[in-house]
Design an enzyme around this catalytic site. Sequence first.
Site, short mmCIF file in Angstrom:
data_model
loop_
_atom_site.label_atom_id
_atom_site.label_comp_id
_atom_site.label_asym_id
_atom_site.label_seq_id
_atom_site.Cartn_x
_atom_site.Cartn_y
_atom_site.Cartn_z
N GLY A 13 0.78 -1.23 0.00
CA GLY A 13 0.00 0.00 0.00
C GLY A 13 0.81 1.28 0.00
N LYS A 14 2.09 1.20 -0.35
CA LYS A 14 2.94 2.40 -0.34
C LYS A 14 2.42 3.48 -1.31
CE LYS A 14 6.78 0.30 -1.42
NZ LYS A 14 6.36 -1.10 -1.52
N THR A 15 2.03 3.08 -2.51
CA THR A 15 1.57 4.05 -3.50
C THR A 15 0.25 4.68 -3.07
OG1 THR A 15 2.70 2.84 -5.25
CG2 THR A 15 1.01 4.42 -5.94
N LYS A 31 9.21 8.99 -7.01
CA LYS A 31 9.43 7.54 -6.91
C LYS A 31 10.92 7.30 -7.15
CE LYS A 31 8.18 3.09 -7.02
NZ LYS A 31 7.29 2.36 -6.18
N ASP A 40 3.84 4.15 -10.89
CA ASP A 40 3.17 4.59 -9.66
C ASP A 40 2.85 6.08 -9.74
OD1 ASP A 40 3.29 2.03 -8.69
OD2 ASP A 40 5.04 2.38 -7.44
N GLY A 96 9.40 -1.94 -3.39
CA GLY A 96 9.50 -3.21 -2.67
C GLY A 96 9.68 -3.01 -1.18
#
Length: 190
Positions: A13-15, A31, A40, A96
């Site tokens: 769920g980083k993006t 990014k 992203d 990642g």
Amino acid sequence: MQIYISGIHTDVGKTYLSARICKELGFDYFKLIQAGTPKDSDIIAQFSPKTKIFKEGIFLQTPVSPHKARTLEGLNYKAFDIALPQSDKLIIELAGGLFSPIDDEKTMIDFMQKFKRPTILVAKDYLGSINHTLLSIEALKQKDIPILALVLKSEDHFSKGFISKYTQIPIIDFNDRVCEKLSKIIKNLL
């Protein structure tokens, strides 16, 4: 303030969190390394059209681990040559997990240690995630990387409770109020 958005794994769920912070708290977006498409940054632009988006540090066409894509595509870059943009309010989304390779020698956490900024660690609940979360937190502590919060997507109060007691790190539920809570933490640092 520049903040890393790091994760315990890929697809945690980083993006999505980055998009929320950019839209709701007015941060710019960068990014560090993008492997494959869709980018992203395209998701950020769609969700938060007013966000200033910087060109990714490295773009790789092959959607695999960056060190592998680098070799397959015949690119010759070094992790520490990636320049961070100049911005007073910047979200730096990593790729990642913390130990995902950037090149043949360095990982995301190596980059974070070299170019110190605080991080928000993102995790989601799955079998084995407590271990991955605790290992990630310990690695960040060993490298003296400040952890602003752990944003956890979980319905399991047992996981959250154990992580909270074990780490003493602020844990924020990945819900509609995530940015409201993060905003308070960020304001205390300014």
